[in-house]
Design an enzyme around this catalytic site. Structure first.
Site, PDB file in Angstrom:
ATOM      1  N   CYS A 123      44.851   0.180  23.585  1.00 29.57           N
ATOM      2  CA  CYS A 123      44.930   0.334  25.010  1.00 29.57           C
ATOM      3  C   CYS A 123      44.720  -0.820  26.098  1.00 29.57           C
ATOM      4  CB  CYS A 123      43.849   1.428  25.316  1.00 29.57           C
ATOM      5  SG  CYS A 123      42.098   1.059  25.181  1.00 29.57           S
ATOM      6  N   CYS A 131      45.932   4.610  23.661  1.00 28.52           N
ATOM      7  CA  CYS A 131      45.690   3.679  22.486  1.00 28.52           C
ATOM      8  C   CYS A 131      46.617   3.655  21.434  1.00 28.52           C
ATOM      9  CB  CYS A 131      44.150   4.245  22.253  1.00 28.52           C
ATOM     10  SG  CYS A 131      42.765   4.311  23.391  1.00 28.52           S
ATOM     11  N   LYS A 196      33.967   9.570  18.801  1.00 32.45           N
ATOM     12  CA  LYS A 196      34.071   9.107  19.868  1.00 32.45           C
ATOM     13  C   LYS A 196      34.715   9.930  21.127  1.00 32.45           C
ATOM     14  CE  LYS A 196      36.749   5.643  22.608  1.00 32.45           C
ATOM     15  NZ  LYS A 196      37.710   4.332  22.431  1.00 32.45           N
ATOM     16  N   LYS A 249      29.605   7.756  20.056  1.00 34.43           N
ATOM     17  CA  LYS A 249      29.877   7.188  21.386  1.00 34.43           C
ATOM     18  C   LYS A 249      30.523   8.146  22.393  1.00 34.43           C
ATOM     19  CE  LYS A 249      33.226   3.817  23.426  1.00 34.43           C
ATOM     20  NZ  LYS A 249      34.514   3.130  23.428  1.00 34.43           N
TER      21      LYS A 249
HETATM   22  C1  PBG Z   1      39.100   1.429  23.439  1.00 36.38           C
HETATM   23  C2  PBG Z   1      37.658   1.457  23.842  1.00 36.38           C
HETATM   24  C3  PBG Z   1      37.057   1.978  24.887  1.00 36.38           C
HETATM   25  C4  PBG Z   1      35.910   1.863  24.950  1.00 36.38           C
HETATM   26  C5  PBG Z   1      35.664   0.939  23.876  1.00 36.38           C
HETATM   27  N1  PBG Z   1      36.743   0.850  23.352  1.00 36.38           N
HETATM   28  C6  PBG Z   1      37.702   2.783  26.272  1.00 36.38           C
HETATM   29  C7  PBG Z   1      38.604   4.143  25.953  1.00 36.38           C
HETATM   30  O1  PBG Z   1      38.387   4.722  25.019  1.00 36.38           O
HETATM   31  O2  PBG Z   1      38.977   4.471  27.154  1.00 36.38           O
HETATM   32  C8  PBG Z   1      34.898   2.025  26.005  1.00 36.38           C
HETATM   33  C9  PBG Z   1      33.506   1.335  25.962  1.00 36.38           C
HETATM   34  C10 PBG Z   1      32.882   1.427  27.175  1.00 36.38           C
HETATM   35  O3  PBG Z   1      32.811   2.256  28.037  1.00 36.38           O
HETATM   36  O4  PBG Z   1      31.550   0.636  27.574  1.00 36.38           O
HETATM   37  N2  PBG Z   1      39.889   2.387  23.371  1.00 36.38           N
END
Ligand code: PBG
Length: 326
Positions: A123, A131, A196, A249
């Site tokens: 991304c 992504c 996630k 996450k």
């Molecule tokens: C990449 C990614 C993201 C985050 C970590 N890896 C952003 C998303 O998925 O939009 C977010 C980390 C954070 O908010 O600290 N895909």
């Protein structure tokens, strides 16, 4: 079971020493991972506006920053990169000379014992901000896998100690495992961003990483925040594909998911205390509405108490300093 007045639980809270002896959860710097944002250019160490205390750093200033992180006793960093150019296929993510690969080489040269974890996603590198690869306005799972495999391999070849796929494509852990194994990197571990969520708490990160999707959102690949059982399926899948470490996450709005994952799986469990969680604390502290140090320590303790072994947090440097104070 004995009751009052035989039982007086306050006996165990009389003095700091006894409170310390019976404390069940102890934060230590050794469980933290510090995320960093690396960019091209020179002489750049710029505050990321919604994340006070976090910076965009250029390669020439990286060594100095890394020395500080290492000397604080933080065991690992997690790297995000801002490419020179974005394109539909996120080419710089897997370019051997790409920003992250360059950063990995500098960090391993500067502090060989500091563990470097590469975030594997497209991304930050795609012009559309998704992504993966776009096909008919849809993020194509299987076409994306090969690029994620190449990205993980490029990071490991540059010297990364671990890769962490975060794109939420089905099969991403398996593809990266196979790509690494066929290239001889059978000992390089994978931390799967297993559960996630499609979270609004990523807002400040998307400013930092310039990775806001240009159309639509990430709900066709990241998880629905309402689902906990689905998180268990995501984690099971990552484990069966070969993940060595699993992750939940964000962290704070998902402590129940962390606890369920801890009770159910025996793999090391990471929790990502994401950007929005950091920004909320920073903003309220700057307003003088909350007391930053105790509130931060309380939140991070909660993440560990919920069951996380590893805490990925933008507060890592501050926590390391606070823990040294006493
Ligand atoms: C990449 C990614 C993201 C985050 C970590 N890896 C952003 C998303 O998925 O939009 C977010 C980390 C954070 O908010 O600290 N895909």
């Amino acid at each position: 079971m004995s009751e009052f007045p035989d039982t007086r639980l306050r006996r165990l809270r009389e003095q700091p020493a006894i409170r310390s002896l019976i404390r069940e959860t102890r934060l230590t710097t050794s469980s933290f991972v510090y995320p960093m944002f690396i960019r091209h250019g020179s002489g750049i160490k710029e505050t990321i506006e919604p994340m006070p205390g976090c910076y965009h750093i250029s390669l020439d200033l990286l060594a100095e920053e890394v020395q500080e992180i290492y000397s604080l006793g933080i065991p690992a960093v997690l790297l995000f990169g801002l490419p020179a150019d974005k394109d539909p296929l996120g080419t710089e993510a897997y370019d051997p000379e790409g920003i992250i690969q360059e950063a990995i080489r500098i960090i391993k040269r500067t502090a060989p014992e500091l563990m470097v974890i590469g975030d594997v996603c497209l991304c930050e590198y795609t012009d559309h901000g998704h992504c993966g690869v776009i096909n008919n306005n849809y993020v194509d799972n299987d076409q994306t896998l090969e690029l994620l495999g190449k990205t993980g391999l490029a990071q490991i070849q540059a010297g990364a100690d671990m890769v962490a796929p975060s794109a939420m494509m089905d099969g991403q852990v398996r593809t990266i495992r196979e790509t690494l194994d066929t290239s001889g990197y059978t000992n390089s571990p994978i931390m799967g961003y297993a559960a996630k969520y499609a979270s609004s708490f990523y807002g400040p990160f998307r400013v930092a990483a310039d990775s806001t999707p240009q159309f639509g959102d990430r709900r066709t690949y990241q998880m629905d925040p309402a689902n906990a059982r689905m998180a268990m399926r995501e984690i099971e899948t990552d484990i069966s594909e070969g993940a060595d470490v699993i992750m939940v996450k964000p962290a704070l709005a998902y402590l129940d998911v962390i606890r369920q994952a801890r009770d159910r799986f025996d793999l090391p469990l990471a929790a990502y205390n994401v950007s929005g969680e950091y920004s909320l604390v920073k903003a309220a502290s700057q307003m003088g509405w909350v007391d930053e140090k105790p509130i931060t320590m309380e939140l991070l303790t909660a993440i560990q108490r919920a069951g996380a072994d590893i805490i990925i947090s933008y507060h890592a440097k501050e926590v390391a300093k606070w823990l040294q104070e006493k």
